[in-house]
Design an enzyme around this catalytic site. Structure first.
Site, PDB file in Angstrom:
ATOM      1  N   CYS A  74       5.169   1.796  -1.333  1.00 34.92           N
ATOM      2  CA  CYS A  74       5.963   2.969  -1.737  1.00 34.92           C
ATOM      3  C   CYS A  74       7.404   2.867  -1.228  1.00 34.92           C
ATOM      4  O   CYS A  74       8.129   1.983  -1.650  1.00 34.92           O
ATOM      5  CB  CYS A  74       5.277   4.252  -1.290  1.00 34.92           C
ATOM      6  SG  CYS A  74       5.862   5.707  -2.212  1.00 34.92           S
TER       7      CYS A  74
ATOM      8  N   HIS B 167       0.193   4.154  -4.340  1.00 35.19           N
ATOM      9  CA  HIS B 167      -0.655   4.325  -3.162  1.00 35.19           C
ATOM     10  C   HIS B 167      -2.121   4.079  -3.491  1.00 35.19           C
ATOM     11  O   HIS B 167      -2.943   4.995  -3.460  1.00 35.19           O
ATOM     12  CB  HIS B 167      -0.501   5.736  -2.603  1.00 35.19           C
ATOM     13  CG  HIS B 167       0.810   5.987  -1.940  1.00 35.19           C
ATOM     14  ND1 HIS B 167       1.104   5.532  -0.667  1.00 35.19           N
ATOM     15  CD2 HIS B 167       1.903   6.648  -2.373  1.00 35.19           C
ATOM     16  CE1 HIS B 167       2.330   5.916  -0.336  1.00 35.19           C
ATOM     17  NE2 HIS B 167       2.831   6.579  -1.350  1.00 35.19           N
TER      18      HIS B 167
ATOM     19  N   GLU C 133      -4.112   2.882  -1.588  1.00 31.55           N
ATOM     20  CA  GLU C 133      -4.869   3.125  -0.351  1.00 31.55           C
ATOM     21  C   GLU C 133      -5.254   4.583  -0.155  1.00 31.55           C
ATOM     22  O   GLU C 133      -6.046   4.905   0.753  1.00 31.55           O
ATOM     23  CB  GLU C 133      -4.049   2.639   0.862  1.00 31.55           C
ATOM     24  CG  GLU C 133      -2.973   3.591   1.353  1.00 31.55           C
ATOM     25  CD  GLU C 133      -1.694   3.579   0.527  1.00 31.55           C
ATOM     26  OE1 GLU C 133      -0.746   4.298   0.891  1.00 31.55           O
ATOM     27  OE2 GLU C 133      -1.649   2.844  -0.499  1.00 31.55           O
TER      28      GLU C 133
END
Length: 301
Positions: free
Chosen positions: A142, A235, A237
């Site tokens: 990011c 993202h 994750e």
């Protein structure tokens, strides 16, 4: 194989509940193998949540991975206790003499600032320059991806008219890249940011390859120098609930920005589901295998 983390790290309990194989230092020293040493520069304010997000993915591969956490010396975290930071984190001055097989530089909620206005920008650029000779492959996430694109390749960012938040479809732009081996032709991934990079600058730069993108969310995964630098603008994750938590924080600030394609029937009272987990695990597994394990020397000179 397991991920090796400090014995008292709070994320350990979360990972063990999810059946992620972890081990502490006491057990790791009994195994006669060469583990991968991964350094994580955690720039997110809620560091313990980010630790769990990343360790969950790093701990689900056939490789033993040693984790070290890095904090900035030029910026004091206001959202994580000093006890936690002192116990589990180190500074660049303390590790810059070492070599690492891989590194992750996270995002940070400071994207509306010019890079040079960030109070730890000089420290971060020193770290990014250091990775060129001391880290086999660095994964930037990011804002960390935008920072790397700007610092290494002079690709700049711009403010979006409206926050890009939600779960978006992505397609593969480069089918030959090992990082995306096993990916579906189209797949979902979350985004949450107020800025984007100039696609014209990206396309004009011969060093940076666009690997995957989204018609709604723009460039997503990029690679440079044979995977020595990997940039991800979203993202993968994230937990299922992370965007919902960010949405509620925005509401408290008077910002009603509903994440797109995220809540069932766009109803924020309903619980969202994780539709990107398998590709998150696949990306981190591919990174650790093809860009770290396969490329790193057994013994650093």
């Amino acid at each position: 194989m397991p991920i090796k983390i400090p014995k008292l790290l709070p994320a350990r309990e979360i990972l063990e509940r999810e059946n992620i194989f972890v081990m502490d230092e006491d057990r790791a020293i009994t195994q006669d193998i060469r583990p991968l040493n991964i350094l994580i520069l955690n720039l997110m304010p809620e560091k313990e949540k980010t630790e769990a997000h990343l360790l969950r993915l790093l701990g689900n591969t056939p490789l033993q991975v040693n984790i070290s956490f890095l904090k900035t010396a030029s910026h004091e975290s206001k959202n994580t206790s000093s006890l936690h930071l002192d116990q589990f984190y180190t500074t660049f001055a303390e590790i810059k003499h070492r070599k690492f097989d891989g590194m992750i530089i996270t995002g940070a909620p400071i994207e509306l600032l010019a890079f040079e206005e960030v109070d730890y920008w000089k420290e971060l650029t020193n770290i990014m320059d250091w990775t060129k000779d001391n880290v086999t492959s660095t994964l930037h996430i990011c804002w960390g991806a935008q920072a790397a694109l700007y610092h290494h390749f002079n690709i700049t960012k711009y403010e979006l008219p409206k926050k890009c938040t939600g779960v978006f479809w992505h397609h593969i732009d480069d089918q030959s890249e090992k990082l995306l081996r096993g990916f579906d032709d189209v797949y979902l991934a979350p985004h949450s940011r107020n800025t984007d990079i100039f696609i014209e600058q990206l396309q004009a730069n011969p060093t940076v390859k666009l690997l995957s993108s989204s018609e709604e969310a723009g460039p997503f995964i990029m690679s440079a120098n044979n995977g020595k630098q990997i940039m991800i603008t979203g993202h993968l994750e994230y937990d299922a609930s992370t965007l919902a938590e960010e949405y509620r924080r925005d509401l408290e600030k008077g910002l009603n920005i509903l994440p797109l394609h995220y809540f069932p029937n766009d109803d924020p009272s309903k619980s969202p589901t994780n539709k990107w987990r398998s590709h998150a695990h696949l990306l981190f597994s591919n990174w650790l295998n093809y860009y770290v394990y396969q490329e790193t020397p057994f013994e650093w000179d």
